[in-house]
Enzyme design. Structure first.
Site: not given
Length: 262
Positions: A151, A156, A160, A186
């Site tokens: 990330n 991010h 994703d 996660d």
């Protein structure tokens, strides 16, 4: 039109309302220049903008780092409607002149990002299997190695996209009848029936190898993050089995880290 905070990492903000001004842009962010200042994880200084356009309100992403989600979908620009769910970082707003929590949000059983079962549904489906002593049930838990690094390095949105692809691969490799869920940010869990601890461990290792056999391509970036695994078959409740799988995953992670240092 109002925005009402329905969820936030800062619980003191929940319930706070913001009346949108049709005469000027309404900006949302953590910076002092924003019209609506919200502190929280994943929120840019100037994250989003809402403006009146005739009889409608239009939402714009102000090139935020982590994106804007409207009803669980990433959007760059969209028209706001009553009872929409607007997510900015870790803060969730409901859009309404007289906001109420939509029942379809409260009762949702799937994870908005991955499409897998969410934790609520996972536990409700797992509980009767665990308490039935005539069944053999195993829980396999997969956790992403260095998700925070992914990330921080690629953003991010890339994180994703990676989680969506990971979920898709695990779902495709798991038995069709297996319950597969996103059980934390996660981590993904897979429930197996009719197997013992050794069989579940072999399944987990084989599935991990197949899932990680080829790199994950996120935009122009190729990543090969590792997967940790935990396996549990002992528990008097769904919560106990979930916790046992977490303990096993953490133990295996520590062992791997120790071996890597030698």
């Amino acid at each position: 039109m109002k925005l009402v905070i329905a969820h936030s990492g800062n619980r003191a903000l929940v319930g706070e309302q913001f009346e949108l001004d049709p005469a000027k842009p309404n900006t949302i962010g953590r910076g002092a220049r924003a019209t609506i200042v919200v502190e929280g994880d994943g929120i840019s200084r100037l994250h989003a903008r809402i403006e009146a356009s005739g009889d409608t309100w239009v939402l714009h992403d102000e090139n935020s780092t982590n994106g804007v989600r409207l009803n669980d979908e990433l959007v760059r620009e969209a028209v706001l409607k009553s009872r929409d769910r607007l997510q900015i970082g870790d803060t969730l707003f409901f859009v309404d002149s007289n906001p109420v929590v939509p029942p379809r949000y409260v009762l949702r059983w799937d994870d908005g990002l991955t499409g897998l079962a969410n934790l609520r549904h996972f536990l409700e489906q797992l509980e009767p299997l665990v308490v039935d002593e005539s069944r053999r049930v195993a829980l396999v838990r997969f956790g992403v190695e260095k998700m925070r690094v992914l990330n921080d390095t690629h953003g991010h949105l890339a994180g994703d996209a990676f989680l969506k692809e990971l979920a898709s691969r695990i779902r495709a490799e798991a038995p069709p009848e297996a319950l597969v869920a996103r059980i934390s940010g996660d981590e993904i869990g897979v429930v197996l029936e009719g197997v013992d601890i050794d069989e579940a461990t072999r399944f987990a290792a084989d599935l991990r190898a197949r899932v990680c056999a080829r790199p994950f391509v996120i935009g122009d970036v190729e990543v090969r993050p590792g997967l940790h695994m935990g396996v549990a078959t002992q528990g008097r409740s769904a919560d106990e089995l979930l916790n046992a799988s977490k303990v096993d995953l953490q133990a295996r992670r520590r062992l791997t880290s120790h071996i890597d240092r030698e």
